[in-house]
Scaffold this active site. Structure first.
Site, PDB file in Angstrom:
ATOM      1  N   LYS A 114      -2.005  -2.991  -9.868  1.00 19.47           N
ATOM      2  CA  LYS A 114      -1.862  -1.692  -9.206  1.00 19.47           C
ATOM      3  C   LYS A 114      -3.169  -0.918  -9.358  1.00 19.47           C
ATOM      4  O   LYS A 114      -3.548  -0.537 -10.470  1.00 19.47           O
ATOM      5  CB  LYS A 114      -0.698  -0.905  -9.810  1.00 19.47           C
ATOM      6  N   ASP A 131      11.097  10.625  -8.816  1.00 17.30           N
ATOM      7  CA  ASP A 131      10.892  10.140  -7.442  1.00 17.30           C
ATOM      8  C   ASP A 131      11.820   8.950  -7.183  1.00 17.30           C
ATOM      9  O   ASP A 131      11.434   7.983  -6.537  1.00 17.30           O
ATOM     10  CB  ASP A 131       9.435   9.749  -7.223  1.00 17.30           C
ATOM     11  N   THR A 175       0.855  -1.188   0.000  1.00  7.84           N
ATOM     12  CA  THR A 175       0.000   0.000   0.000  1.00  7.84           C
ATOM     13  C   THR A 175       0.886   1.233   0.000  1.00  7.84           C
ATOM     14  O   THR A 175       1.947   1.263   0.630  1.00  7.84           O
ATOM     15  CB  THR A 175      -0.918   0.036   1.232  1.00  7.84           C
ATOM     16  N   GLY A 176       0.450   2.242  -0.725  1.00  5.03           N
ATOM     17  CA  GLY A 176       1.203   3.484  -0.803  1.00  5.03           C
ATOM     18  C   GLY A 176       0.292   4.682  -0.736  1.00  5.03           C
ATOM     19  O   GLY A 176      -0.911   4.576  -0.465  1.00  5.03           O
ATOM     20  N   LYS A 177       0.877   5.867  -0.970  1.00  6.46           N
ATOM     21  CA  LYS A 177       0.104   7.092  -0.890  1.00  6.46           C
ATOM     22  C   LYS A 177      -0.912   7.193  -2.018  1.00  6.46           C
ATOM     23  O   LYS A 177      -1.983   7.762  -1.838  1.00  6.46           O
ATOM     24  CB  LYS A 177       1.051   8.300  -0.940  1.00  6.46           C
ATOM     25  N   GLU A 178      -0.568   6.633  -3.170  1.00  4.47           N
ATOM     26  CA  GLU A 178      -1.418   6.833  -4.333  1.00  4.47           C
ATOM     27  C   GLU A 178      -2.047   5.554  -4.868  1.00  4.47           C
ATOM     28  O   GLU A 178      -2.907   5.630  -5.742  1.00  4.47           O
ATOM     29  CB  GLU A 178      -0.603   7.489  -5.453  1.00  4.47           C
ATOM     30  N   SER A 179      -1.650   4.392  -4.376  1.00  6.67           N
ATOM     31  CA  SER A 179      -2.149   3.154  -4.966  1.00  6.67           C
ATOM     32  C   SER A 179      -2.076   2.012  -3.965  1.00  6.67           C
ATOM     33  O   SER A 179      -1.423   2.112  -2.927  1.00  6.67           O
ATOM     34  CB  SER A 179      -1.344   2.792  -6.224  1.00  6.67           C
ATOM     35  N   VAL A 180      -2.786   0.924  -4.350  1.00  2.00           N
ATOM     36  CA  VAL A 180      -2.749  -0.341  -3.615  1.00  2.00           C
ATOM     37  C   VAL A 180      -2.375  -1.423  -4.616  1.00  2.00           C
ATOM     38  O   VAL A 180      -2.913  -1.471  -5.729  1.00  2.00           O
ATOM     39  CB  VAL A 180      -4.118  -0.660  -2.975  1.00  2.00           C
TER      40      VAL A 180
END
Length: 475
Positions: A248, A364, A221-226
């Site tokens: 994603k 990034d 899990t991340g800030k913008e996606s799972v």
């Protein structure tokens, strides 16, 4: 004869001994002709009944005195002495079921005359009367939304002031709007490890079509996606499905994208479409942007996930790992000095390929977005990658160089260049500045020069001057 004579003698003796009993029988306690007042038990019951009535009346007066007009009342019902032989019902006692009504409404509807008040003299009552307005405000609470619990005021003469009623009304509206927002968020957004119904339908279609065999679960899990893990299904004529896939799912909440629009609104590939789309469709564009960037990297031979298919905001790629275990991030793996040196030169070569062949800047790049698998480094998460001619492209590249340089210098790689030397090696620019402030100032000047060229000519052509191709570093 002897028994009858004995009874008569006993009565004569009782009358002679207690003459006041006969007088009492003729008093006000006599309620009927058939009542036998010659019995002591009957007289005692009659006296007790009168005492109980007086006692109950005193309790009622105490209740009325203590309660007054208070909304909360006390009762002495448990202390009342209702005699079991009293067959007559008291006029003061009423049945609750017979008098149950809505205390908020008047028994008879009253209308306010045109003059705005009723009564005369000291008894005048206007429409702004505190009691009248309080009862009306209490009745208006029935118009609140059903989800807003106002309680049950049956039996209580409630009077709400205008200030309290307005506060409750505003709170009811706020709760109704908040409930609507929560419902919309639940139906149209993904968060954490859960997916919304529309995303779940897309995944079901992929499994039903045979593209995917099964979806095992969430792996990241991340800030913008799972990211989910899945096993690949049957391959088609024009598409090869890898044995293990990574799905994603970009989160459709807008919170994480409010400060990330700079990566896409100035990208000439999506600039025209950006201004015409609503915020939720921009998220689909974000997924499309990652697909195009991965395709460029794959064509250049850079180790990265292979794109399988894109459906709206769901991107299916090849899985970097084995047996449902994802490859570790570079920050989590412990490498030997030789492997660390090998990883550094590989990343340096990939950054040059990304800049020269793919015409991209990762934007990034750090140890969090690099995986170690099969003895080499894999690049992931390129949705924010931009071209060098982006208004902030060189700034992003310098930031990537700082992250890479600091990581490998801390890792003990003596050959690691500093951020300024690494920037010149990747970009091919020969910026000679003694300190970081002047170095960044020259980068901003180059970006301004390129932006002026775009505004004058309308073409996204690089005006960066470099002295030949950058040197290719090899181990």
């Amino acid at each position: 004869m002897s028994e009858q004579l004995a009874k008569e003698l006993q009565l004569e003796e009782e009358n002679a001994a207690f003459p006041e009993v006969v007088a009492a029988a003729e008093g006000p306690f006599i309620t009927g002709e058939n009542i036998d007042t010659s019995s002591d038990l009957m007289l005692a019951q009659m006296l007790q009944m009168e005492f109980d009535k007086e006692y109950d009346a005193q309790l009622r007066r105490e209740e009325k005195k203590i309660n007054g007009d208070s909304k909360v009342s006390i009762s002495f019902e448990n202390y009342r002495k209702v005699h079991p032989y009293d067959s007559d019902s008291s006029e003061d006692e009423v049945d609750w079921q017979d008098t149950r009504h809505d205390p908020y409404r008047a028994d008879k509807p009253t209308t306010t005359p045109r003059r705005g008040f009723i009564g005369k003299g000291k008894d005048i009552t206007t429409k702004h009367d505190e009691v009248v307005c309080g009862r009306k405000n209490t009745a208006r609470m029935e118009n609140f939304a059903p989800e807003f619990q106002v309680g049950d005021g049956i039996g209580m003469d409630l009077k709400l002031s205008n200030q309290v009623f307005n506060a409750l009304k505003q709170h009811a509206y706020s709760e109704e709007r908040r409930s609507a927002r929560l419902h919309e968020k639940k139906e149209h957004s993904t968060a954490e490890k859960a997916v919304d119904p529309k995303t779940r339908l897309l995944l079901y279609k992929m499994v039903n079509s045979g593209m995917l065999e099964t979806i095992t679960g969430c792996i990241s899990t991340g800030k913008e996606s799972v990211v989910f893990h899945a096993y690949g299904g049957n391959a088609t004529e024009d598409k090869v499905i890898p044995p293990e896939c990574a799905i994603k799912v970009f989160k459709t909440t807008l919170n994480e994208f409010k400060n990330r629009d700079k990566y896409i609104k100035d990208d000439y590939r999506f600039k025209d479409r950006f201004s015409k789309l609503n915020p939720r469709k921009i998220i689909r564009m974000w997924a499309e942007k990652e697909m195009h960037n991965l395709t460029r990297m794959q064509n250049a031979g850079i180790p990265c996930p292979q794109v399988v298919i894109l459906k709206k905001h769901v991107l299916v790629m090849s899985f970097i790992g084995q047996d449902q275990v994802p490859a570790p991030k570079l920050k989590d793996v412990t490498l030997s000095s030789e492997d660390m040196k090998k990883a550094y030169y590989q990343i340096l070569n990939m950054m040059q390929q990304l800049y020269r062949e793919c015409n991209l800047v990762h934007a990034d790049l750090s140890e969090y977005n690099m995986l170690w698998h099969d003895g080499k480094v894999w690049l992931i998460d390129v949705s924010q990658s931009v071209e060098p001619t982006h208004p902030h492209g060189l700034e992003f590249l310098f930031r990537d160089c700082r992250n890479v340089s600091q990581f490998f210098q801390k890792g003990g790689v003596a050959e690691a260049l500093n951020e300024r030397e690494l920037f010149n090696a990747v970009s091919g620019l020969n910026i000679t500045a003694d300190n970081e402030v002047d170095f960044q100032a020259e980068i901003e000047a180059l970006e301004k020069m390129n932006e002026d060229h775009v505004q004058n000519h309308g073409k996204k052509l690089s005006t960066f001057s470099s002295e030949g191709d950058p040197p290719i570093y090899d181990e």
